[in-house]
Design a protein around this motif. Structure first.
Motif, PDB file in Angstrom:
ATOM      1  N   ALA A 126      37.780  -5.045 117.449  1.00  0.00           N
ATOM      2  CA  ALA A 126      37.659  -5.415 116.027  1.00  0.00           C
ATOM      3  C   ALA A 126      37.234  -4.201 115.213  1.00  0.00           C
ATOM      4  CB  ALA A 126      36.643  -6.537 115.860  1.00  0.00           C
ATOM      5  N   SER A 127      37.789  -4.053 114.016  1.00  0.00           N
ATOM      6  CA  SER A 127      37.448  -2.904 113.179  1.00  0.00           C
ATOM      7  C   SER A 127      36.098  -3.075 112.484  1.00  0.00           C
ATOM      8  CB  SER A 127      38.542  -2.686 112.126  1.00  0.00           C
ATOM      9  OG  SER A 127      38.652  -3.818 111.274  1.00  0.00           O
ATOM     10  N   ARG A 128      35.691  -4.332 112.292  1.00  0.00           N
ATOM     11  CA  ARG A 128      34.421  -4.619 111.619  1.00  0.00           C
ATOM     12  C   ARG A 128      33.953  -6.002 112.043  1.00  0.00           C
ATOM     13  NH1 ARG A 128      34.027  -5.086 105.002  1.00  0.00           N
ATOM     14  NH2 ARG A 128      31.762  -5.346 104.772  1.00  0.00           N
ATOM     15  N   ILE A 129      32.663  -6.145 112.281  1.00  0.00           N
ATOM     16  CA  ILE A 129      32.106  -7.425 112.706  1.00  0.00           C
ATOM     17  C   ILE A 129      30.990  -7.813 111.744  1.00  0.00           C
ATOM     18  CG2 ILE A 129      30.939  -8.686 114.552  1.00  0.00           C
ATOM     19  CD1 ILE A 129      32.179  -6.684 116.526  1.00  0.00           C
ATOM     20  N   ILE A 130      31.092  -9.026 111.201  1.00  0.00           N
ATOM     21  CA  ILE A 130      30.096  -9.539 110.252  1.00  0.00           C
ATOM     22  C   ILE A 130      29.538 -10.847 110.790  1.00  0.00           C
ATOM     23  CG2 ILE A 130      29.695 -10.387 107.911  1.00  0.00           C
ATOM     24  CD1 ILE A 130      32.117  -8.715 107.014  1.00  0.00           C
ATOM     25  N   LEU A 131      28.235 -10.953 110.826  1.00  0.00           N
ATOM     26  CA  LEU A 131      27.592 -12.229 111.113  1.00  0.00           C
ATOM     27  C   LEU A 131      27.343 -12.914 109.782  1.00  0.00           C
ATOM     28  CD1 LEU A 131      26.133 -14.321 112.863  1.00  0.00           C
ATOM     29  CD2 LEU A 131      24.062 -12.924 112.643  1.00  0.00           C
ATOM     30  N   ALA A 132      27.954 -14.079 109.584  1.00  0.00           N
ATOM     31  CA  ALA A 132      27.826 -14.802 108.317  1.00  0.00           C
ATOM     32  C   ALA A 132      27.309 -16.209 108.593  1.00  0.00           C
ATOM     33  CB  ALA A 132      29.170 -14.865 107.596  1.00  0.00           C
TER      34      ALA A 132
END
Length: 227
Positions: free
Chosen positions: A152-158
């Motif tokens: 993955a290019s970017r991982i966000i915890l939302a």
């Protein structure tokens, strides 16, 4: 502030995410509670929805208090909360039995929820990991660890709500966190919801089928999104 239910929490979380530049986002829900939240977010962002199979390992005699978690994949991983274990001694046998039990539950849910539908390929995409809330962070920490090897290019915890202390810890570790609420007085995720009932498998399956039926021809190549 309290959320009426997970759907309202999803709408408010989607508003927060809507102000962020996201490159080809993919929404991954932690079942069961994260799915109603994630379904609303995925629709708002016009992003495909999928599931991450992660299971909490609870402390002896206090199953809701996480001492670690199991994340699914070709090589299932156990992630332990060493800070918690420093105060609650747990023998290795207990952890191994819990691991085997939770892996069996992951397999049951994978078959039940997804059937033969292949997981999304998240390589090169922005991955948004969603749950209905985070207390100690043991479960989502395991999920994020698995995703680190996914390409993955970017991982966000939302999440709609996360303990302020846990959010600080995550950000100090370089984890990107987006939340509606970050309270300091945090006892349990359920205290921030008026309706926090446990979802039945049938409800989860119905929500997933509805979301997937609404998606366009998103390519879903075979293979695991986790290592």
């Amino acid at each position: 502030m309290m959320f009426t239910d997970r759907a309202e929490a999803g709408r408010l979380l989607a508003e927060r995410l809507g102000g962020i530049a996201l490159d080809r986002p993919v929404v991954l829900a932690l079942p069961r509670g994260g799915i109603p939240v994630a379904a609303v977010v995925a629709t708002a962002l016009d992003a495909p929805l999928d599931i991450m199979f992660v299971r909490k390992i609870g402390a002896p005699f206090h199953a809701e208090y996480a001492i670690g978690a199991v994340v699914d994949g070709a090589n299932p991983q156990v992630v332990l909360n060493e800070e918690v274990l420093a105060h609650i001694p747990v023998d290795k046998g207990y952890i191994m039995r819990a691991r085997d039990r939770e892996l069996a539950e992951i397999e049951r849910r994978r078959t039940l929820y997804r059937g033969d539908r292949p997981p999304l390929d998240v390589a090169g995409r922005t991955v948004i990991v969603i749950d209905d809330g985070v207390a100690t962070g043991a479960t989502v920490r395991a999920a994020l660890l698995g995703l680190e090897r996914s390409g993955a290019s970017r991982i966000i915890l939302a999440v709609p709500v996360i303990s302020a202390q846990t959010a600080r810890q995550f950000r100090a570790e370089g984890i990107e966190v987006v939340a509606v609420l970050e309270p300091r007085d945090f006892m349990a995720v359920g205290q921030f919801y008026r309706d926090f009932r446990q979802l039945r498998d049938e409800e989860v399956i119905d929500q997933l089928r509805t979301a997937w039926a609404a998606e366009g021809p998103e390519p879903r190549p075979a293979g695991s999104m986790l290592p």
